[in-house]
Scaffold this active site. Sequence first.
Site, PDB file in Angstrom:
ATOM      1  N   SER A 130      28.674  12.733  -6.402  1.00 18.35           N
ATOM      2  CA  SER A 130      30.084  12.958  -6.031  1.00 18.35           C
ATOM      3  C   SER A 130      30.896  11.908  -6.832  1.00 18.35           C
ATOM      4  O   SER A 130      30.641  10.777  -6.817  1.00 18.35           O
ATOM      5  CB  SER A 130      30.179  13.213  -4.808  1.00 18.35           C
ATOM      6  OG  SER A 130      31.721  13.235  -4.411  1.00 18.35           O
ATOM      7  N   TYR A 154      29.725   9.397   4.485  1.00 18.75           N
ATOM      8  CA  TYR A 154      29.207  10.466   3.417  1.00 18.75           C
ATOM      9  C   TYR A 154      29.232   9.718   2.026  1.00 18.75           C
ATOM     10  O   TYR A 154      28.102  10.017   1.527  1.00 18.75           O
ATOM     11  CB  TYR A 154      30.393  11.532   3.524  1.00 18.75           C
ATOM     12  CG  TYR A 154      30.312  12.448   2.025  1.00 18.75           C
ATOM     13  CD1 TYR A 154      29.359  13.409   2.095  1.00 18.75           C
ATOM     14  CD2 TYR A 154      31.122  12.407   1.230  1.00 18.75           C
ATOM     15  CE1 TYR A 154      29.078  14.059   1.220  1.00 18.75           C
ATOM     16  CE2 TYR A 154      31.006  13.309  -0.085  1.00 18.75           C
ATOM     17  CZ  TYR A 154      29.959  14.129  -0.041  1.00 18.75           C
ATOM     18  OH  TYR A 154      29.995  14.843  -1.140  1.00 18.75           O
ATOM     19  N   LYS A 158      25.727   9.053  -0.613  1.00 25.03           N
ATOM     20  CA  LYS A 158      25.642   9.541  -1.927  1.00 25.03           C
ATOM     21  C   LYS A 158      25.110   8.323  -2.805  1.00 25.03           C
ATOM     22  O   LYS A 158      24.208   8.523  -3.582  1.00 25.03           O
ATOM     23  CB  LYS A 158      26.954  10.225  -2.625  1.00 25.03           C
ATOM     24  CG  LYS A 158      27.370  11.486  -2.159  1.00 25.03           C
ATOM     25  CD  LYS A 158      26.461  12.568  -2.538  1.00 25.03           C
ATOM     26  CE  LYS A 158      26.822  14.016  -1.672  1.00 25.03           C
ATOM     27  NZ  LYS A 158      25.467  14.849  -1.663  1.00 25.03           N
TER      28      LYS A 158
HETATM   29  P1  NAD Z   1      28.123  23.691   1.244  1.00 24.05           P
HETATM   30  O1  NAD Z   1      28.136  23.062   2.551  1.00 24.05           O
HETATM   31  O2  NAD Z   1      28.739  24.998   0.843  1.00 24.05           O
HETATM   32  O3  NAD Z   1      26.424  23.575   0.776  1.00 24.05           O
HETATM   33  C1  NAD Z   1      25.559  22.942   1.333  1.00 24.05           C
HETATM   34  C2  NAD Z   1      24.399  23.779   1.738  1.00 24.05           C
HETATM   35  O4  NAD Z   1      23.345  22.749   2.265  1.00 24.05           O
HETATM   36  C3  NAD Z   1      24.865  24.551   2.846  1.00 24.05           C
HETATM   37  O5  NAD Z   1      24.341  25.897   2.505  1.00 24.05           O
HETATM   38  C4  NAD Z   1      23.991  24.165   4.098  1.00 24.05           C
HETATM   39  O6  NAD Z   1      23.789  25.065   5.050  1.00 24.05           O
HETATM   40  C5  NAD Z   1      22.790  23.550   3.478  1.00 24.05           C
HETATM   41  N1  NAD Z   1      22.316  22.190   4.045  1.00 24.05           N
HETATM   42  C6  NAD Z   1      22.796  21.154   4.696  1.00 24.05           C
HETATM   43  N2  NAD Z   1      22.014  20.336   5.261  1.00 24.05           N
HETATM   44  C7  NAD Z   1      20.787  21.099   5.183  1.00 24.05           C
HETATM   45  C8  NAD Z   1      19.517  20.868   5.496  1.00 24.05           C
HETATM   46  N3  NAD Z   1      19.311  19.480   6.176  1.00 24.05           N
HETATM   47  N4  NAD Z   1      18.397  21.612   5.220  1.00 24.05           N
HETATM   48  C9  NAD Z   1      18.691  22.729   4.723  1.00 24.05           C
HETATM   49  N5  NAD Z   1      19.748  23.138   4.020  1.00 24.05           N
HETATM   50  C10 NAD Z   1      20.993  22.346   4.548  1.00 24.05           C
HETATM   51  O7  NAD Z   1      28.409  22.317   0.266  1.00 24.05           O
HETATM   52  P2  NAD Z   1      28.932  22.308  -1.431  1.00 24.05           P
HETATM   53  O8  NAD Z   1      30.363  22.303  -1.327  1.00 24.05           O
HETATM   54  O9  NAD Z   1      28.232  23.638  -2.047  1.00 24.05           O
HETATM   55  O10 NAD Z   1      28.125  21.269  -1.688  1.00 24.05           O
HETATM   56  C11 NAD Z   1      26.856  21.000  -2.260  1.00 24.05           C
HETATM   57  C12 NAD Z   1      26.526  19.732  -2.614  1.00 24.05           C
HETATM   58  O11 NAD Z   1      27.405  18.994  -3.367  1.00 24.05           O
HETATM   59  C13 NAD Z   1      26.571  18.821  -1.324  1.00 24.05           C
HETATM   60  O12 NAD Z   1      25.681  17.843  -1.343  1.00 24.05           O
HETATM   61  C14 NAD Z   1      27.768  17.947  -1.506  1.00 24.05           C
HETATM   62  O13 NAD Z   1      27.757  16.690  -0.613  1.00 24.05           O
HETATM   63  C15 NAD Z   1      28.041  17.909  -2.964  1.00 24.05           C
HETATM   64  N6  NAD Z   1      29.448  17.688  -3.517  1.00 24.05           N
HETATM   65  C16 NAD Z   1      30.287  18.560  -3.098  1.00 24.05           C
HETATM   66  C17 NAD Z   1      31.701  18.575  -3.458  1.00 24.05           C
HETATM   67  C18 NAD Z   1      32.687  19.548  -3.065  1.00 24.05           C
HETATM   68  O14 NAD Z   1      34.014  19.145  -3.136  1.00 24.05           O
HETATM   69  N7  NAD Z   1      32.380  20.636  -2.763  1.00 24.05           N
HETATM   70  C19 NAD Z   1      31.938  17.445  -4.388  1.00 24.05           C
HETATM   71  C20 NAD Z   1      31.079  16.520  -4.633  1.00 24.05           C
HETATM   72  C21 NAD Z   1      29.635  16.847  -4.291  1.00 24.05           C
HETATM   73  N1  UFG Z   2      45.258  17.244   0.271  1.00 22.70           N
HETATM   74  C1  UFG Z   2      46.505  17.306   1.092  1.00 22.70           C
HETATM   75  N2  UFG Z   2      46.505  18.198   1.959  1.00 22.70           N
HETATM   76  C2  UFG Z   2      45.352  18.780   2.516  1.00 22.70           C
HETATM   77  C3  UFG Z   2      44.220  18.437   1.910  1.00 22.70           C
HETATM   78  C4  UFG Z   2      44.156  17.497   0.868  1.00 22.70           C
HETATM   79  O1  UFG Z   2      47.597  16.950   0.514  1.00 22.70           O
HETATM   80  O2  UFG Z   2      45.472  19.411   3.585  1.00 22.70           O
HETATM   81  C5  UFG Z   2      45.170  16.407  -0.849  1.00 22.70           C
HETATM   82  C6  UFG Z   2      44.475  14.896  -0.824  1.00 22.70           C
HETATM   83  O3  UFG Z   2      45.329  13.954  -0.341  1.00 22.70           O
HETATM   84  C7  UFG Z   2      44.207  14.730  -2.257  1.00 22.70           C
HETATM   85  C8  UFG Z   2      43.931  16.062  -2.832  1.00 22.70           C
HETATM   86  O4  UFG Z   2      44.707  16.841  -1.970  1.00 22.70           O
HETATM   87  O5  UFG Z   2      45.122  14.036  -2.753  1.00 22.70           O
HETATM   88  C9  UFG Z   2      42.468  16.650  -2.859  1.00 22.70           C
HETATM   89  O6  UFG Z   2      41.869  16.527  -1.635  1.00 22.70           O
HETATM   90  P1  UFG Z   2      40.669  17.069  -1.187  1.00 22.70           P
HETATM   91  O7  UFG Z   2      40.240  16.830   0.223  1.00 22.70           O
HETATM   92  O8  UFG Z   2      40.461  18.400  -1.607  1.00 22.70           O
HETATM   93  O9  UFG Z   2      39.639  16.369  -2.241  1.00 22.70           O
HETATM   94  P2  UFG Z   2      39.178  14.767  -2.315  1.00 22.70           P
HETATM   95  O10 UFG Z   2      39.399  14.529  -3.734  1.00 22.70           O
HETATM   96  O11 UFG Z   2      39.826  13.727  -1.455  1.00 22.70           O
HETATM   97  O12 UFG Z   2      37.560  14.820  -1.969  1.00 22.70           O
HETATM   98  C10 UFG Z   2      36.623  15.634  -2.345  1.00 22.70           C
HETATM   99  C11 UFG Z   2      35.572  15.883  -1.328  1.00 22.70           C
HETATM  100  C12 UFG Z   2      34.788  14.757  -1.594  1.00 22.70           C
HETATM  101  C13 UFG Z   2      34.254  14.300  -2.906  1.00 22.70           C
HETATM  102  C14 UFG Z   2      35.697  14.361  -3.899  1.00 22.70           C
HETATM  103  C15 UFG Z   2      35.151  14.251  -5.193  1.00 22.70           C
HETATM  104  O13 UFG Z   2      36.186  16.010  -0.036  1.00 22.70           O
HETATM  105  O14 UFG Z   2      33.718  14.656  -0.611  1.00 22.70           O
HETATM  106  O15 UFG Z   2      36.493  15.692  -3.481  1.00 22.70           O
HETATM  107  O16 UFG Z   2      34.201  15.062  -5.711  1.00 22.70           O
HETATM  108  F1  UFG Z   2      33.640  13.139  -2.992  1.00 22.70           F
END
Ligand code: NAD
Ligand code: UFG
Length: 357
Positions: A130, A154, A158
């Site tokens: 991430s 979190y 990572k």
């Molecule tokens: P998500 O929660 O939709 O998907 C994660 C999936 O993993 C879920 O379906 C959950 O049920 C499953 N899971 C969690 N723990 C588990 C376990 N112990 N065993 C089996 N299954 C398990 O999240 P997402 O947004 O699709 O994110 C996927 C990956 O990408 C995550 O590792 C997250 O940290 C990473 N990531 C997400 C974002 C974002 O903004 N969505 C940004 C950066 C990184």
């Molecule tokens: N924001 C608001 N109001 C809200 C939610 C968010 O103003 O209710 C703003 C935040 O302050 C930020 C922007 O919207 O400026 C984006 O916020 P997000 O929470 O959507 O995303 P972040 O960049 O803070 O974090 C997300 C995930 C992290 C990940 C990161 C980069 O939550 O886990 O993106 O991938 F690491």
Amino acid sequence: MGQKVVLVTGGAGYIGSHTVLQLLLGGFKVVVMDNFNNASEIAMLRVRELAGEFGNNLSVHKVDLRDRAALEGIFASTRFDAVIHFAGLKAVGESVQKPLLYYNNNLVGTITLLEVMAAHGCKKLVFSSSATVYGWPKQVPCTEESPLSALNPYGRTKLAIEEICRDIYRADPGWKIILLRYFNPVGAHPSGYIGEDPHGIPNNLMPLVQQVAVGRRPALTVFGNDYNTVDGTGVRDYIHIVDLADGHVAALRKLDDPNIGCVVYNLGTGKGTSVLEMVKAFEKVSGKKIPLVMAGRRPGDAEIVYASTEKAERELNWKAKYGIEDMCRSLWNWVCKNPYGYPSEEYIPPSNANGEI
Ligand code: NAD
Ligand code: UFG
């Protein structure tokens, strides 16, 4: 060459489900392993349907990553060419409240997976890292060489998993590992049949915007309008979920490169967009007014984060195609078709004794 078989952990979640669809359409055979803690089984049924004739190449196991015996069983029955590892918990605030839950789920889960992979001679991995590992970047765009730091449990999971991957590669160069640092995924598949359906209260900007748009919440709280940015609100690199999913297909193909080693790629667009710009784009494509409430900065939030995309473009031959209006349009299409996320009444075939759905 025969058909490639890929294990996708967390494949039923938001990024996983979109990636599984692109993999199926790309001709891969896919085995999903998910405990469904933050996912719907209906997502998998819809992916299978959207994949048409390729839908039969998908199988799904309801399994927790920490269940070593179950993992052993899956690896014993199938020879995987590679693993894409999405499974993990991802809510930053929750990770501060419940650090052990995050360390247990994300770290123990990953270590168990890596041990079982090694035991079965499967040493090709794509891992979901991430942009959070860049902490509060001193310089943007963030390049893969920018300094790393973690601001919460979190983020520490990572960073720790990235380090574990570098260590196992150093100890055994037989591993091929791609660490993908995602920026901010947004939107849904253009069909509107799969999308983001977070359980509980969402943390991220666009899932909250979507809930305001359908009247599930009265207003969006904007966290901070005194940042040194175009309009005072935080700037992020939003990337269309389908572009992100395609980035995984590109990464899988790159694992065939004999010299790949353990390598990091940013997956973003290289463009920064403020909160207010994002809200405006959503209002434009949806025709909905999003009421705003200005509030103070959210603790731990960085001011400006966006990616350098050069390395991924050059080495993965991948580049994001979609802009923020495309992201918002696909999000709105998903929301209109599924205002409350995946329905619960859709027919779900019973799972068999192995937990296979
Ligand atoms: P998500 O929660 O939709 O998907 C994660 C999936 O993993 C879920 O379906 C959950 O049920 C499953 N899971 C969690 N723990 C588990 C376990 N112990 N065993 C089996 N299954 C398990 O999240 P997402 O947004 O699709 O994110 C996927 C990956 O990408 C995550 O590792 C997250 O940290 C990473 N990531 C997400 C974002 C974002 O903004 N969505 C940004 C950066 C990184
Ligand atoms: N924001 C608001 N109001 C809200 C939610 C968010 O103003 O209710 C703003 C935040 O302050 C930020 C922007 O919207 O400026 C984006 O916020 P997000 O929470 O959507 O995303 P972040 O960049 O803070 O974090 C997300 C995930 C992290 C990940 C990161 C980069 O939550 O886990 O993106 O991938 F690491």
